[in-house]
Scaffold this active site. Structure first.
Site, PDB file in Angstrom:
ATOM      1  N   HIS A 181       0.849  -1.192   0.000  1.00 24.91           N
ATOM      2  CA  HIS A 181       0.000   0.000   0.000  1.00 24.91           C
ATOM      3  C   HIS A 181       0.891   1.251   0.000  1.00 24.91           C
ATOM      4  O   HIS A 181       0.853   2.075   0.906  1.00 24.91           O
ATOM      5  CB  HIS A 181      -0.905  -0.021   1.234  1.00 24.91           C
ATOM      6  CG  HIS A 181      -2.161   0.801   1.105  1.00 24.91           C
ATOM      7  ND1 HIS A 181      -2.152   2.172   1.053  1.00 24.91           N
ATOM      8  CD2 HIS A 181      -3.460   0.417   1.009  1.00 24.91           C
ATOM      9  CE1 HIS A 181      -3.395   2.619   0.959  1.00 24.91           C
ATOM     10  NE2 HIS A 181      -4.216   1.568   0.924  1.00 24.91           N
ATOM     11  N   ASP A 242     -10.418   5.137  -6.088  1.00 25.12           N
ATOM     12  CA  ASP A 242     -10.284   3.914  -5.303  1.00 25.12           C
ATOM     13  C   ASP A 242     -10.549   2.805  -6.308  1.00 25.12           C
ATOM     14  O   ASP A 242     -11.527   2.061  -6.208  1.00 25.12           O
ATOM     15  CB  ASP A 242     -11.278   3.902  -4.135  1.00 25.12           C
ATOM     16  CG  ASP A 242     -10.930   2.859  -3.080  1.00 25.12           C
ATOM     17  OD1 ASP A 242     -10.014   2.046  -3.334  1.00 25.12           O
ATOM     18  OD2 ASP A 242     -11.568   2.842  -2.015  1.00 25.12           O
ATOM     19  N   GLU A 293      -0.753   0.892  -5.736  1.00 25.93           N
ATOM     20  CA  GLU A 293      -0.556  -0.311  -4.930  1.00 25.93           C
ATOM     21  C   GLU A 293      -0.398  -1.539  -5.829  1.00 25.93           C
ATOM     22  O   GLU A 293      -1.369  -2.016  -6.407  1.00 25.93           O
ATOM     23  CB  GLU A 293      -1.747  -0.511  -4.001  1.00 25.93           C
ATOM     24  CG  GLU A 293      -2.082   0.701  -3.137  1.00 25.93           C
ATOM     25  CD  GLU A 293      -3.445   0.592  -2.478  1.00 25.93           C
ATOM     26  OE1 GLU A 293      -3.871  -0.556  -2.175  1.00 25.93           O
ATOM     27  OE2 GLU A 293      -4.092   1.631  -2.266  1.00 25.93           O
TER      28      GLU A 293
END
Length: 331
Positions: A181, A242, A293
């Site tokens: 992350h 996201d 990520e």
């Protein structure tokens, strides 16, 4: 012993750290907080490449260390209702994301790791860390396998090198599900703003996510901006992200490339082609940092009815080792 580099133990604010130095570069890793590589800096140019917690925020960072430095996630991201069945065994994790009813991010980014070794050679300064899971470790309750994850960070004139490996030390196969992350500062140069920054990412297709942020198994059509993200680049805060994508290496490389036009410098995060997926998150398009990520596997992979080759779910055989290297460097 090298005259160019050093490796030593010293506090990062109030947390014990192993520091690496080489020329203008320095880095720090926190064994007690998930082996998080919490800082990577160019002291000469005053570049700070990773988002670091302030001294005042260390307690909140320790409570939730997922959005600073380079946290290791195992298993990464979300799992529906905190459970999945794989290879005839059911795994149950705590539901720790109330809004979605999912388990999020695994256990290793908050766990204490052991320092195996640190030091310098003629070519680098380095630190090696590991965490071993067996019947006596609390994580074994959720991942009932005997295995060891190792992280090695090395610093030299070319930048930062990460090597990660997962070794199955048990007698049955285990699911290998891993990601990082990584929280990248945008900007990372002291006199720049986010408006000076643009990035590209080696994404392929965008996964469709449902209202619980879980893949439906289908793809979404890419917008014009998402196409630009793969080619000419766009701002890290172009939109609230996201988002989940397949990885599609370009010229043999799987990378995020962040360019600062004011400082005329580019940061490359080359993660290796074993990572078949990307997650990208930018804190609701908030300036300051974003998280590209690299993920080995699709979010919720064991619960998605697709072939393992497509979801990136690796079955690690007894005695097997999965490994990959990544680099952070400037050009």
């Amino acid at each position: 012993m090298s005259t160019q580099g050093q490796a030593f133990e010293q506090l990062f604010h109030d947390e014990q750290a192993v520091w690496l130095q080489w020329g203008a570069y320095e880095a720090a890793v926190l064994p007690g907080v998930g082996a998080n590589l919490i800082a990577f800096r160019d002291k000469e140019n005053q570049y700070s490449f990773l988002r670091e917690p302030s001294a005042e925020n260390m307690d909140s960072f320790r409570a939730s260390p997922g959005v600073h430095g380079i946290p290791v996630l195992f298993p990464p991201n979300r799992y529906e209702d905190g459970t999945f069945t794989w290879n005839g065994r059911t795994y149950n994790f705590p539901v720790n994301e109330v809004a979605t009813g999912n388990h999020l991010h695994g256990f290793f980014h908050t766990a204490a790791w052991d320092v195996e070794d640190f030091g310098t050679t003629k070519t680098e300064s380095y630190v090696s860390l590991k965490i071993s899971i067996d019947e006596n470790h609390p994580i074994y309750e959720y991942l009932p396998h005997r295995f060891t994850i190792k992280l090695r960070y090395a610093l030299n004139a070319t930048g930062l090198l990460q090597h990660v490996s997962v070794h199955n030390e048990g007698t049955d196969a285990m699911p290998c599900l891993i990601a990082f992350h990584t929280a990248i500062n945008a900007p990372f140069a002291p006199n720049s703003t986010v408006e000076d920054c643009s990035f590209t990412l080696t994404t392929g297709k965008r996964w469709e996510l449902n209202e619980r942020m879980l893949p439906t198994g289908k793809y979404q059509e890419l917008s014009a901006d998402e196409e630009a993200m793969k080619t000419t680049g766009l701002s890290p805060i172009w939109s609230a992200m996201d988002n989940h994508y397949t990885a599609e290496p370009q010229n043999g490389r799987n990378a995020m490339v962040l360019t600062d036009s004011r400082s005329n410098v580019t940061l490359v995060y080359d993660v290796g082609t074993a990572y078949k997926q990307w997650m990208i998150w930018n804190n609701n398009a908030t300036a300051g940092f974003f998280c590209p990520e690299p993920q080995l596997n699709l979010v919720n992979a064991p619960n998605v009815n697709l072939p393992a080759e497509q979801t990136g779910l690796v079955s690690l055989e007894p005695g097997g080792i999965w490994e990959e290297t990544s680099r952070l460097y400037v050009r």
